[in-house]
Design a protein around this motif. Structure first.
Motif, PDB file in Angstrom:
ATOM      1  N   PRO A   1      45.345 -15.613  51.175  1.00  0.00           N
ATOM      2  CA  PRO A   1      45.877 -14.254  51.196  1.00  0.00           C
ATOM      3  C   PRO A   1      45.373 -13.430  50.025  1.00  0.00           C
ATOM      4  N   LEU A   2      45.148 -12.148  50.272  1.00  0.00           N
ATOM      5  CA  LEU A   2      44.477 -11.307  49.282  1.00  0.00           C
ATOM      6  C   LEU A   2      45.304 -11.001  48.050  1.00  0.00           C
ATOM      7  N   SER A   3      46.633 -11.254  48.098  1.00  0.00           N
ATOM      8  CA  SER A   3      47.431 -10.891  46.932  1.00  0.00           C
ATOM      9  C   SER A   3      47.055 -11.725  45.715  1.00  0.00           C
ATOM     10  N   THR A   4      46.473 -12.915  45.924  1.00  0.00           N
ATOM     11  CA  THR A   4      46.034 -13.710  44.774  1.00  0.00           C
ATOM     12  C   THR A   4      44.973 -12.982  43.979  1.00  0.00           C
ATOM     13  N   TYR A   5      44.142 -12.172  44.652  1.00  0.00           N
ATOM     14  CA  TYR A   5      43.094 -11.470  43.930  1.00  0.00           C
ATOM     15  C   TYR A   5      43.585 -10.191  43.294  1.00  0.00           C
ATOM     16  N   LEU A   6      44.741  -9.689  43.760  1.00  0.00           N
ATOM     17  CA  LEU A   6      45.196  -8.395  43.267  1.00  0.00           C
ATOM     18  C   LEU A   6      46.128  -8.516  42.069  1.00  0.00           C
ATOM     19  N   LYS A   7      46.591  -9.744  41.763  1.00  0.00           N
ATOM     20  CA  LYS A   7      47.525  -9.880  40.635  1.00  0.00           C
ATOM     21  C   LYS A   7      46.757  -9.747  39.324  1.00  0.00           C
ATOM     22  N   THR A   8      47.417  -9.170  38.317  1.00  0.00           N
ATOM     23  CA  THR A   8      46.772  -9.059  37.007  1.00  0.00           C
ATOM     24  C   THR A   8      47.469  -9.990  36.033  1.00  0.00           C
TER      25      THR A   8
ATOM     26  N   ARG B   1      36.307 -13.163  36.468  1.00  0.00           N
ATOM     27  CA  ARG B   1      36.926 -13.773  37.653  1.00  0.00           C
ATOM     28  C   ARG B   1      37.872 -14.894  37.282  1.00  0.00           C
TER      29      ARG B   1
ATOM     30  N   VAL C   1      41.032 -17.359  39.216  1.00  0.00           N
ATOM     31  CA  VAL C   1      42.358 -16.822  39.523  1.00  0.00           C
ATOM     32  C   VAL C   1      42.972 -17.415  40.794  1.00  0.00           C
TER      33      VAL C   1
ATOM     34  N   PHE D   1      45.156 -14.573  60.441  1.00  0.00           N
ATOM     35  CA  PHE D   1      45.858 -13.404  59.922  1.00  0.00           C
ATOM     36  C   PHE D   1      46.002 -12.369  61.024  1.00  0.00           C
TER      37      PHE D   1
ATOM     38  N   ASN E   1      38.143  -7.333  45.293  1.00  0.00           N
ATOM     39  CA  ASN E   1      38.244  -8.126  44.084  1.00  0.00           C
ATOM     40  C   ASN E   1      37.837  -7.329  42.851  1.00  0.00           C
TER      41      ASN E   1
ATOM     42  N   LYS F   1      39.077  -9.232  36.385  1.00  0.00           N
ATOM     43  CA  LYS F   1      40.380  -9.408  35.760  1.00  0.00           C
ATOM     44  C   LYS F   1      40.469  -8.707  34.424  1.00  0.00           C
TER      45      LYS F   1
ATOM     46  N   ILE G   1      49.201  -4.672  46.117  1.00  0.00           N
ATOM     47  CA  ILE G   1      49.939  -5.735  46.806  1.00  0.00           C
ATOM     48  C   ILE G   1      50.907  -5.140  47.824  1.00  0.00           C
TER      49      ILE G   1
END
Lengths: 164, 265
Positions: free
Chosen positions: A26-33, A70, A93, B20, B38, B41, B69
């Protein structure tokens, strides 16, 4: 043939994806800071092969000390021999989650600040320290009747089975 | 005849992993989406904008979107059905209309961010490859092209919209390989051909051939053009006026239509 000790040895189940959760993550793993000083849990995602930590670190929690393009640098405690070393590793991440270990503390901090501000406004002194659970208070037993129990005299004739 | 063999057992359903939702609907390419969204970070919460272009049967949708999110946030959007208010009423899904939509979106975004004076872009649409030069005070607005699920062949209308946005002043990394008029033999973009497409030259050429050879088909095919009195020669002029109108006032125009008093259902 002896058992090997390679980097990913004995990780057949540890690194496998859970049931019906294979494929794209799921993409939320990439959006967390992540900021330096945050606490993070390390949980390896077998779908992403790059930037995997060693299996020892799976399930460990550490602090962030570095943030790169990354990946995240995490400082984890490891017992080596008779001492504990703070080890610094870099992890992508996808293998990292925000830890909830400090969540309770942070919420309590906010609540205590609010309580203290209220008490200061009213002018009373309060203690926001946490108290351990004490012994249970005393109570009266309800609905009790008294029954006196005395031993019965020994009766030779009845108690000896068979003859004597 | 129903064959009883093709049945899904309980065991099959229990082990089946659904894809999905948007993949099941066939609307999102997650492999591309991951790579577009992406963000580094060490750039923390800086948004990464994508220039999304989608075509329906009668409309073109161009949006600038950043991901979060909670859901994607649209910064600005431009639709081909807004073009009638700028003077373009027919041919709303062709290459030239895509160029206009991209241009409209770019000017709208720059105006929203108050960068429209610094970054004029390419006012004269020549068709050659144009990239924005960074001005003194602020760096240009950067977005990444998101084509969705279309096949990126040379001359696709998506690249028409891309050219419109580039000429409008956005910084979108690209190459001229897929613009209309790029010949694989020379490995060069034919600027004249591209310019022809941007101003609807290909439509005008077809119109003139039909008028000579098959007038009945011309009447049926280009009936809306005929109704508005648009001739093959006047098409380029029309598009030039539309570009000028877009640059003059790219802001969103509120429509006067009231929402329907009763719901349809």
């Amino acid at each position: 043939m002896p058992a090997g000790h390679g980097l990913r040895s004995r990780t057949r189940d540890l690194f496998s994806r859970p049931f019906r959760k294979k494929g794209y993550i799921p993409l939320s793993t990439y959006l967390k800071t992540y900021k330096i000083g945050d606490y993070v849990d390390i949980k390896v995602n077998g779908a992403v092969h790059k930037g995997m930590p060693h299996k020892f670190y799976h399930g460990r929690t550490g602090r962030v000390w570095n943030v790169t393009k990354r990946a995240i640098g995490v400082e984890v405690n490891k017992q080596v021999g008779n001492r504990i070393i703070r080890k610094r590793i870099h992890v992508r991440v996808e293998h990292v989650q925000q830890s909830r270990c400090t969540e309770e503390f942070r919420l309590r901090k906010v609540k205590n600040d609010q309580l203290k501000a209220e008490a200061k406004a009213k002018g009373e002194i309060i203690s926001t320290k946490r108290q351990p659970k004490g012994p249970k208070p005393g109570f009266m037993v309800e609905g009790a009747t008294l029954e006196t129990v005395t031993p019965i005299p020994y009766d030779v004739v009845n108690d000896l089975k068979g003859g004597y | 005849m129903v064959f009883v063999k093709a049945q899904k057992s309980k065991a099959y359903s229990k082990r089946f992993q659904v894809k999905f939702k948007r993949r099941r609907e066939g609307k999102t390419d997650y492999r591309a989406r991951i790579r577009l969204i992406n963000q580094d970070k060490n750039k923390y919460n800086t948004p990464k904008y994508r220039f999304v272009v989608r075509f329906t049967n009668k409309d073109i949708i161009a949006q600038i979107i950043s991901a979060s999110i909670a859901g994607d946030m649209v910064l600005a959007a431009a639709y081909a059905h807004e073009l009638p208010s700028y003077g373009l009423e027919v041919g709303l899904t062709n290459y030239a209309a895509a160029y206009c939509t991209g241009l409209l979106l770019a000017r709208r975004v720059l105006k929203m961010l108050e960068m429209d004076d610094e970054y004029q872009g390419n006012v004269e649409a020549t068709g050659e490859d144009f990239s924005v030069e960074p001005a003194e005070s602020r760096r240009p607005f950067r977005a990444l092209l998101d084509v969705g699920l279309i096949k990126t062949t040379t001359g696709n209308r998506v690249f028409g919209a891309l050219k419109g946005a580039l000429d409008g002043g956005l910084d979108i990394p690209h190459s001229d390989k897929r613009f209309a008029g790029f010949s694989k033999d020379n490995k060069q973009l034919d600027v004249e051909v591209h310019r022809k497409y941007i101003f609807g030259g290909h439509v005008a050429a077809y119109m003139s051939t039909l008028v000579e050879d098959e007038p009945e088909k011309y009447q049926s095919h280009f009936s809306e053009y005929i109704k508005r009195g648009i001739e093959a020669d006047g098409i380029e002029e029309m598009y030039k006026k539309v570009h000028a109108a877009i640059r003059a006032d790219p802001s969103v125009k509120k429509s006067e239509k009231q929402p329907p008093k009763e719901h349809k259902r």
